[in-house]
Write a protein that holds these residues in place. Structure first.
Motif, PDB file in Angstrom:
ATOM      1  N   LEU A  21       0.822  -1.209   0.000  1.00 50.43           N
ATOM      2  CA  LEU A  21       0.000   0.000   0.000  1.00 50.43           C
ATOM      3  C   LEU A  21       0.859   1.264   0.000  1.00 50.43           C
ATOM      4  N   TYR A  22       1.972   1.180   0.706  1.00 47.33           N
ATOM      5  CA  TYR A  22       2.902   2.317   0.714  1.00 47.33           C
ATOM      6  C   TYR A  22       3.482   2.514  -0.691  1.00 47.33           C
ATOM      7  N   ALA A  23       3.915   1.398  -1.331  1.00 44.66           N
ATOM      8  CA  ALA A  23       4.478   1.486  -2.680  1.00 44.66           C
ATOM      9  C   ALA A  23       3.435   1.977  -3.680  1.00 44.66           C
TER      10      ALA A  23
ATOM     11  N   LEU B 131      10.272   4.177  -8.959  1.00 46.31           N
ATOM     12  CA  LEU B 131       9.666   3.078  -9.715  1.00 46.31           C
ATOM     13  C   LEU B 131      10.614   2.563 -10.791  1.00 46.31           C
ATOM     14  N   GLY B 132      11.326   3.479 -11.428  1.00 46.51           N
ATOM     15  CA  GLY B 132      12.260   3.071 -12.480  1.00 46.51           C
ATOM     16  C   GLY B 132      13.411   2.250 -11.941  1.00 46.51           C
TER      17      GLY B 132
ATOM     18  N   THR C 262      10.866  -7.170  -3.553  1.00 49.17           N
ATOM     19  CA  THR C 262      12.035  -6.331  -3.846  1.00 49.17           C
ATOM     20  C   THR C 262      11.607  -5.037  -4.522  1.00 49.17           C
ATOM     21  N   PHE C 263      10.687  -5.145  -5.489  1.00 49.88           N
ATOM     22  CA  PHE C 263      10.169  -3.964  -6.178  1.00 49.88           C
ATOM     23  C   PHE C 263       9.535  -2.990  -5.189  1.00 49.88           C
TER      24      PHE C 263
ATOM     25  N   GLY D 197      12.763  -6.672 -12.918  1.00 55.69           N
ATOM     26  CA  GLY D 197      12.902  -7.272 -14.245  1.00 55.69           C
ATOM     27  C   GLY D 197      14.005  -8.316 -14.294  1.00 55.69           C
ATOM     28  N   ALA D 198      15.103  -8.042 -13.581  1.00 57.22           N
ATOM     29  CA  ALA D 198      16.224  -8.991 -13.567  1.00 57.22           C
ATOM     30  C   ALA D 198      15.831 -10.311 -12.917  1.00 57.22           C
TER      31      ALA D 198
END
Length: 407
Positions: free
Chosen positions: A16-18, A122-123, A76-77, A130-131
């Motif tokens: 929720l924070y993210a 986010l980037g 991780t994201f 992605g990795a």
């Protein structure tokens, strides 16, 4: 059950924070709902696989592995994203307090989030995300042949130029693509090495894991034979067995499978490689590992039938054995071959520039060639994978070592 409830609450709060970064970066509601839906699906699958899933006891099945891998990627994201949000929120709170205390505003009001920082967070978070997904899709089968040339003053003349292919940590219970594994086996045979040496962990836990792969690995070829030792996972220690007898039978079945593949399994034993009048001693110990791992290896027993002056190659699954025992033994072991670490299946390696993995926090010798006290060790990064069902930066390895006589 309590731990899963606590974990789910933490995961949801972090998510929720993210989500606030997404709300700042884009005004499309469907993006928020998609993020929430996928995050909850990943959480639900993870909790299900590790509670009511099909795999019993502590067996790490493929569904469990993929549930863990997806959870790792999403968590991780989220964590990286909230690092940016949190740093900005500290600034926002300080700024609001300053304006309140100096009388610039009558009420305590937080400044709006800056879109740039949310996009930046986010980037950057998308890179490891992605990795990790790439590592699960492609990286785990990105097989690499690593060639090493090692020189020895006392190498027998007939073994000058002798080629060794080392394999380690196949973890057949995790493999899920026959064509990719077949490619790896063919890649090993293309090296046309004189001997193949396997340094343990054929399975994750159960001998039956090797059943779909036995015929394929039996096609491995080397003119001087194929030799192996056991790794910590081969003993079945990570399964809640109903009886001790069934655990012993599992190990006996695994030994038979190794024989059927064509491996000469060395259980604290030694063999000789012979070329004319020259010979090299192969010494194979059972698993010996620091930090709670099985200590079945007996170096003295394994070397009992060889001469102290022989040129010696030692097979020992865990590199901590080399660090703690082998280097301090009265007998000089010219070359030790190990595996076990997998290089944590994650890291950055640019030859001559960077070599890093979290594995270095646990193991001093975690990947590649090292030399201490005039003795070499090669720590193979492993052919398979375990836990996280992928590899990022630390690719599956086939080691080819050429022995050379120093001029």
């Amino acid at each position: 059950m309590l731990r899963w409830i606590v974990f789910a609450i933490v995961y949801i709060v972090v998510g929720l924070y993210a989500l606030q970064a997404l709300k700042t970066a884009t005004r499309y509601p469907w993006v928020y709902y998609l993020f929430i839906a996928v995050s909850l699906l990943v959480l639900g699958n993870f909790v299900y696989q590790f509670t009511w899933g099909a795999a019993p006891g502590r067996v790490l099945s493929r569904p469990k592995s993929y549930a863990f891998g997806l959870m790792l990627a999403f968590f991780t994201f989220q964590l990286i994203t909230i690092l940016f949000l949190f740093s900005e929120d500290i600034f926002r709170v300080v700024s609001a307090l300053y304006h309140k205390l100096t009388g610039n505003t009558r009420t305590f009001a937080l400044p709006e989030r800056r879109k740039f920082l949310s996009l930046l967070g986010l980037g950057i978070a998308a890179l490891p995300f992605g990795a990790l997904l790439y590592g699960m899709y492609k990286g785990k089968y990105n097989f690499q042949v690593l060639n090493y040339e090692l020189e020895f003053e006392d190498l027998p003349d007939a073994f000058d130029g002798y080629r060794i292919t080392q394999l380690s940590d196949i973890h057949s219970g995790s493999l899920d693509d026959r064509k990719k594994v077949e490619y790896a086996v063919n890649l090993v045979n293309e090296q046309e090495s004189d001997v193949i040496l396997f340094t343990g962990d054929l399975v994750n836990n159960l001998a039956t894991e090797m059943a779909p792969w036995k015929d394929l690995f039996s096609t491995l070829k080397a003119k001087d034979g194929k030799f192996s030792v056991l790794g910590n996972h081969d003993y079945g220690d990570y399964v809640d067995w109903e009886t001790e007898a069934s655990k012993r039978q599992n190990l006996e079945d695994l030994k038979l499978i190794q024989r059927d593949i064509g491996f000469d399994l060395m259980l604290n034993e030694s063999r000789y490689l012979q070329k004319g009048n020259d010979k090299v001693a192969l010494v194979g110990v059972e698993n010996w590992g620091r930090g709670g791992f099985k200590k079945a290896g007996n170096l003295k027993k394994a070397a009992a039938t060889i001469d102290k002056n022989d040129f010696k190659i030692l097979l020992s699954h865990d590199p901590s054995h080399w660090e703690d025992v082998v280097l301090f033994d009265d007998t000089h072991y010219h070359l030790t071959l190990s595996g076990h670490t997998h290089g944590m299946q994650f890291g950055i390696e640019i030859p001559g520039w960077v070599k890093w993995s979290p594995a270095r926090w646990r193991y001093k010798y975690w990947a590649g060639i090292y030399k201490e006290k005039g003795q070499f060790i090669n720590v193979n990064r492993g052919l398979g994978f375990l836990g996280y069902p992928g590899r990022v930066g630390i690719w599956p390895e086939i080691s080819v070592i050429t022995l050379k006589k120093k001029a």
